[in-house]
Design a protein around this motif. Sequence first.
Motif, PDB file in Angstrom:
ATOM      1  N   LEU A 132     -11.641  26.058  56.125  1.00 36.92           N
ATOM      2  CA  LEU A 132     -13.057  26.086  55.748  1.00 36.92           C
ATOM      3  C   LEU A 132     -13.866  25.328  56.794  1.00 36.92           C
ATOM      4  N   VAL A 133     -14.794  26.045  57.424  1.00 38.74           N
ATOM      5  CA  VAL A 133     -15.684  25.471  58.436  1.00 38.74           C
ATOM      6  C   VAL A 133     -17.094  25.448  57.859  1.00 38.74           C
ATOM      7  N   LEU A 134     -17.730  24.287  57.915  1.00 39.57           N
ATOM      8  CA  LEU A 134     -19.115  24.149  57.462  1.00 39.57           C
ATOM      9  C   LEU A 134     -20.003  23.897  58.669  1.00 39.57           C
ATOM     10  N   ASN A 135     -20.970  24.787  58.887  1.00 42.36           N
ATOM     11  CA  ASN A 135     -21.887  24.628  60.016  1.00 42.36           C
ATOM     12  C   ASN A 135     -23.169  23.973  59.538  1.00 42.36           C
ATOM     13  N   ALA A 145     -16.775  15.955  54.454  1.00 48.06           N
ATOM     14  CA  ALA A 145     -15.437  15.962  55.046  1.00 48.06           C
ATOM     15  C   ALA A 145     -14.344  16.060  53.982  1.00 48.06           C
ATOM     16  N   ARG A 146     -14.682  15.803  52.734  1.00 51.94           N
ATOM     17  CA  ARG A 146     -13.683  15.910  51.663  1.00 51.94           C
ATOM     18  C   ARG A 146     -13.319  17.354  51.362  1.00 51.94           C
ATOM     19  N   ILE A 147     -14.199  18.291  51.682  1.00 48.88           N
ATOM     20  CA  ILE A 147     -13.964  19.684  51.307  1.00 48.88           C
ATOM     21  C   ILE A 147     -13.753  20.605  52.501  1.00 48.88           C
ATOM     22  N   ALA A 148     -13.987  20.135  53.715  1.00 45.47           N
ATOM     23  CA  ALA A 148     -13.935  21.005  54.893  1.00 45.47           C
ATOM     24  C   ALA A 148     -12.800  20.613  55.830  1.00 45.47           C
ATOM     25  N   ASP A 149     -12.293  21.612  56.538  1.00 45.02           N
ATOM     26  CA  ASP A 149     -11.347  21.347  57.625  1.00 45.02           C
ATOM     27  C   ASP A 149     -12.090  21.031  58.916  1.00 45.02           C
ATOM     28  N   VAL A 150     -13.249  21.685  59.086  1.00 51.72           N
ATOM     29  CA  VAL A 150     -14.057  21.520  60.298  1.00 51.72           C
ATOM     30  C   VAL A 150     -15.521  21.375  59.890  1.00 51.72           C
ATOM     31  N   LEU A 151     -16.197  20.405  60.486  1.00 53.29           N
ATOM     32  CA  LEU A 151     -17.636  20.244  60.313  1.00 53.29           C
ATOM     33  C   LEU A 151     -18.318  20.474  61.658  1.00 53.29           C
ATOM     34  N   VAL A 152     -19.235  21.429  61.718  1.00 53.52           N
ATOM     35  CA  VAL A 152     -20.036  21.611  62.928  1.00 53.52           C
ATOM     36  C   VAL A 152     -21.155  20.583  62.868  1.00 53.52           C
ATOM     37  N   LEU A 174     -12.095  17.836  61.351  1.00 48.29           N
ATOM     38  CA  LEU A 174     -12.396  18.004  62.767  1.00 48.29           C
ATOM     39  C   LEU A 174     -13.889  18.200  62.952  1.00 48.29           C
ATOM     40  N   ALA A 175     -14.421  17.676  64.036  1.00 48.36           N
ATOM     41  CA  ALA A 175     -15.806  17.959  64.409  1.00 48.36           C
ATOM     42  C   ALA A 175     -15.822  19.087  65.433  1.00 48.36           C
ATOM     43  N   CYS A 176     -16.849  19.930  65.344  1.00 53.83           N
ATOM     44  CA  CYS A 176     -17.044  21.011  66.300  1.00 53.83           C
ATOM     45  C   CYS A 176     -18.483  20.974  66.783  1.00 53.83           C
ATOM     46  N   HIS A 177     -18.676  21.194  68.094  1.00 53.28           N
ATOM     47  CA  HIS A 177     -20.014  21.257  68.676  1.00 53.28           C
ATOM     48  C   HIS A 177     -20.242  22.650  69.256  1.00 53.28           C
ATOM     49  N   LEU A 178     -21.346  23.271  68.873  1.00 48.40           N
ATOM     50  CA  LEU A 178     -21.724  24.587  69.361  1.00 48.40           C
ATOM     51  C   LEU A 178     -22.952  24.438  70.249  1.00 48.40           C
ATOM     52  N   VAL A 179     -22.789  24.804  71.511  1.00 45.87           N
ATOM     53  CA  VAL A 179     -23.823  24.524  72.513  1.00 45.87           C
ATOM     54  C   VAL A 179     -24.205  25.829  73.212  1.00 45.87           C
ATOM     55  N   TYR A 180     -25.501  26.052  73.385  1.00 45.27           N
ATOM     56  CA  TYR A 180     -25.935  27.255  74.095  1.00 45.27           C
ATOM     57  C   TYR A 180     -26.888  26.876  75.239  1.00 45.27           C
ATOM     58  N   GLY A 181     -27.153  27.877  76.092  1.00 41.47           N
ATOM     59  CA  GLY A 181     -27.942  27.599  77.292  1.00 41.47           C
ATOM     60  C   GLY A 181     -27.174  26.764  78.295  1.00 41.47           C
ATOM     61  N   VAL A 182     -25.856  26.951  78.336  1.00 41.27           N
ATOM     62  CA  VAL A 182     -24.996  26.124  79.191  1.00 41.27           C
ATOM     63  C   VAL A 182     -24.873  26.770  80.580  1.00 41.27           C
ATOM     64  N   PRO A 183     -25.150  26.031  81.646  1.00 41.32           N
ATOM     65  CA  PRO A 183     -25.081  26.613  82.984  1.00 41.32           C
ATOM     66  C   PRO A 183     -23.635  26.763  83.458  1.00 41.32           C
ATOM     67  N   PRO A 184     -23.393  27.651  84.425  1.00 41.67           N
ATOM     68  CA  PRO A 184     -22.055  27.787  84.990  1.00 41.67           C
ATOM     69  C   PRO A 184     -21.576  26.463  85.577  1.00 41.67           C
ATOM     70  N   GLY A 185     -20.302  26.180  85.381  1.00 45.54           N
ATOM     71  CA  GLY A 185     -19.704  24.978  85.959  1.00 45.54           C
ATOM     72  C   GLY A 185     -19.836  23.732  85.113  1.00 45.54           C
TER      73      GLY A 185
END
Length: 222
Positions: A132-135, A145-152, A174-185
């Motif tokens: 279960l992932v919660l975004n 965190a008591r109910i999720a495997d991953v928290l965004v 687990l923590a997860c970070h979702l990032v956009y607008g990321v430049p090459p490299g």
Amino acid sequence: MSTPISARPADLLVPYYEHPSVRPAEWEAILAAAPRLYGVVLNPASGPGTAPDPAFAEVAVRLRAAGVRVLGYVDTAYALRPSAAVAADLARHRDWYGADGAFLDQVASGPHAYPHYRSVAAAAWGAGCGTLVLNHGTRPHPSYARIADVLVTFEGTWATYRALPAQPPPEGALACHLVYGVPPGADCAALARARGAGLHCAVPGGGDHPWGTLPHTLEPAR
């Protein structure tokens, strides 16, 4: 020298919201990267849709055969959707695509909504969700965190992410970070680890539909 895919950790959680028949090369690139993938979010129609989609069903079979978690996308509208509606979407993901997990989007982060999401989590487990992932998109109250495997705990632009201070990972998930607008490299993986995230996804896209692009490291050859 780049690190071979097979030697890299499974640290990518990939939300890719494009149809397999429209972007077949991109889906092949995702499948080729299976050893690096913690999971892939399946999102046929801002959820499972109203009928099974054969192309997504085929991709789901191949992902599971490659050992990748298939996470069914469900919008929770910041606790405004009834848990029964969320449970119905989860059951469709399970029955139509064999989803073995859930990616719940637009999740409230305050303690007031926790009882609602505890009910949603029970419905997810009842639907056979093993992951279960919660975004939340931001750091939520510790109770989640008591109910999720991953928290965004972050979703936003590269510019904002670079200024984000280091945070301890949530205790129990687990923590997860979702990032956009990321430049090459840009080394988003190293930055994610430094900011307490065990999982990440960093894509070049922006605007209203950043998750129609893949991480630079997964982009297919043209």
